[in-house]
Design a protein around this motif. Structure first.
Motif, PDB file in Angstrom:
ATOM      1  N   HIS A  66       0.687  -1.509  -0.170  1.00  0.00           N
ATOM      2  CA  HIS A  66      -0.293   0.377   0.022  1.00  0.00           C
ATOM      3  C   HIS A  66       1.274   1.261  -0.268  1.00  0.00           C
ATOM      4  CE1 HIS A  66      -3.656  -2.089  -0.023  1.00  0.00           C
ATOM      5  NE2 HIS A  66      -3.519  -3.039   1.092  1.00  0.00           N
ATOM      6  N   LEU A  69       1.768   2.527  -3.610  1.00  0.00           N
ATOM      7  CA  LEU A  69       0.550   2.830  -4.466  1.00  0.00           C
ATOM      8  C   LEU A  69       0.378   4.146  -4.169  1.00  0.00           C
ATOM      9  CD1 LEU A  69      -0.790  -0.769  -4.524  1.00  0.00           C
ATOM     10  CD2 LEU A  69       0.256   0.898  -6.411  1.00  0.00           C
ATOM     11  N   ARG A  70       1.403   4.907  -2.194  1.00  0.00           N
ATOM     12  CA  ARG A  70       0.707   6.132  -2.566  1.00  0.00           C
ATOM     13  C   ARG A  70       0.983   7.394  -3.619  1.00  0.00           C
ATOM     14  NH1 ARG A  70      -0.077   7.050   3.222  1.00  0.00           N
ATOM     15  NH2 ARG A  70       0.349   9.532   2.352  1.00  0.00           N
ATOM     16  N   ARG A  71       0.495   8.599  -3.965  1.00  0.00           N
ATOM     17  CA  ARG A  71       0.680   9.065  -4.456  1.00  0.00           C
ATOM     18  C   ARG A  71       2.259  10.059  -4.620  1.00  0.00           C
ATOM     19  NH1 ARG A  71       0.670  13.817  -6.965  1.00  0.00           N
ATOM     20  NH2 ARG A  71       0.091  14.354  -8.737  1.00  0.00           N
ATOM     21  N   GLU A  72       2.336  10.029  -3.403  1.00  0.00           N
ATOM     22  CA  GLU A  72       3.883  10.992  -2.675  1.00  0.00           C
ATOM     23  C   GLU A  72       4.893   9.911  -3.453  1.00  0.00           C
ATOM     24  OE1 GLU A  72       1.902   9.878   1.006  1.00  0.00           O
ATOM     25  OE2 GLU A  72       1.068  10.892  -0.616  1.00  0.00           O
ATOM     26  N   ASN A  73       4.848   8.427  -2.996  1.00  0.00           N
ATOM     27  CA  ASN A  73       5.639   7.554  -3.580  1.00  0.00           C
ATOM     28  C   ASN A  73       5.665   7.364  -4.714  1.00  0.00           C
ATOM     29  OD1 ASN A  73       6.025   7.544  -1.211  1.00  0.00           O
ATOM     30  ND2 ASN A  73       4.912   6.137  -0.263  1.00  0.00           N
ATOM     31  N   ILE A  74       4.472   7.556  -6.025  1.00  0.00           N
ATOM     32  CA  ILE A  74       4.770   7.293  -7.020  1.00  0.00           C
ATOM     33  C   ILE A  74       5.583   8.569  -8.270  1.00  0.00           C
ATOM     34  CG2 ILE A  74       3.133   7.052 -10.039  1.00  0.00           C
ATOM     35  CD1 ILE A  74       1.505   5.463  -7.604  1.00  0.00           C
ATOM     36  N   TYR A  75       4.757   9.968  -7.538  1.00  0.00           N
ATOM     37  CA  TYR A  75       5.669  11.188  -8.218  1.00  0.00           C
ATOM     38  C   TYR A  75       6.037  11.603  -7.620  1.00  0.00           C
ATOM     39  CZ  TYR A  75       1.166   9.668 -11.120  1.00  0.00           C
ATOM     40  OH  TYR A  75       0.432   9.205 -12.399  1.00  0.00           O
ATOM     41  N   ASP A  76       7.113  12.682  -8.285  1.00  0.00           N
ATOM     42  CA  ASP A  76       7.934  13.702  -7.162  1.00  0.00           C
ATOM     43  C   ASP A  76       7.815  14.910  -7.717  1.00  0.00           C
ATOM     44  OD1 ASP A  76      10.317  14.271  -6.029  1.00  0.00           O
ATOM     45  OD2 ASP A  76      11.750  13.974  -8.120  1.00  0.00           O
ATOM     46  N   ASP A  77       6.774  15.291  -6.888  1.00  0.00           N
ATOM     47  CA  ASP A  77       5.862  16.599  -6.820  1.00  0.00           C
ATOM     48  C   ASP A  77       7.089  17.714  -6.010  1.00  0.00           C
ATOM     49  OD1 ASP A  77       3.748  15.252  -7.436  1.00  0.00           O
ATOM     50  OD2 ASP A  77       3.306  15.008  -6.114  1.00  0.00           O
TER      51      ASP A  77
END
Length: 80
Positions: A66, A69-77
């Motif tokens: 899980h 799959l968190r957004r902050e771990n997928i995308y480099d914002d």
């Protein structure tokens, strides 16, 4: 209608060898038959075709956590 494209395709096919023209016509006919058959397929049949298509791929038991799959771990914002 794209007359120029069609004319170009006709010219290309006419420049093929007779054997290649025959192969082209066979492939085109086959694709047209497939397209016509797909028009008559019910949604249930389409779903079954999809399941068969998916089943051909290798099986894997690899699952992402899980946390992965968190957004902050997928995308480099950062920096935006």
């Amino acid at each position: 209608m794209n007359v120029q494209l069609v004319n170009s395709l006709v010219e290309m096919v006419l420049n093929l060898s007779p054997e290649d023209q025959k192969l082209f016509q066979e492939k085109l006919s086959s694709r047209q038959k497939e397209a016509n058959n797909q028009k008559n397929v019910t949604s249930i049949e389409k779903a079954e075709q999809f399941r068969k298509w998916v089943a051909q791929f290798p099986k894997s038991n690899v699952n992402l956590s899980h946390e992965a799959l968190r957004r902050e771990n997928i995308y480099d914002d950062r920096g935006r």
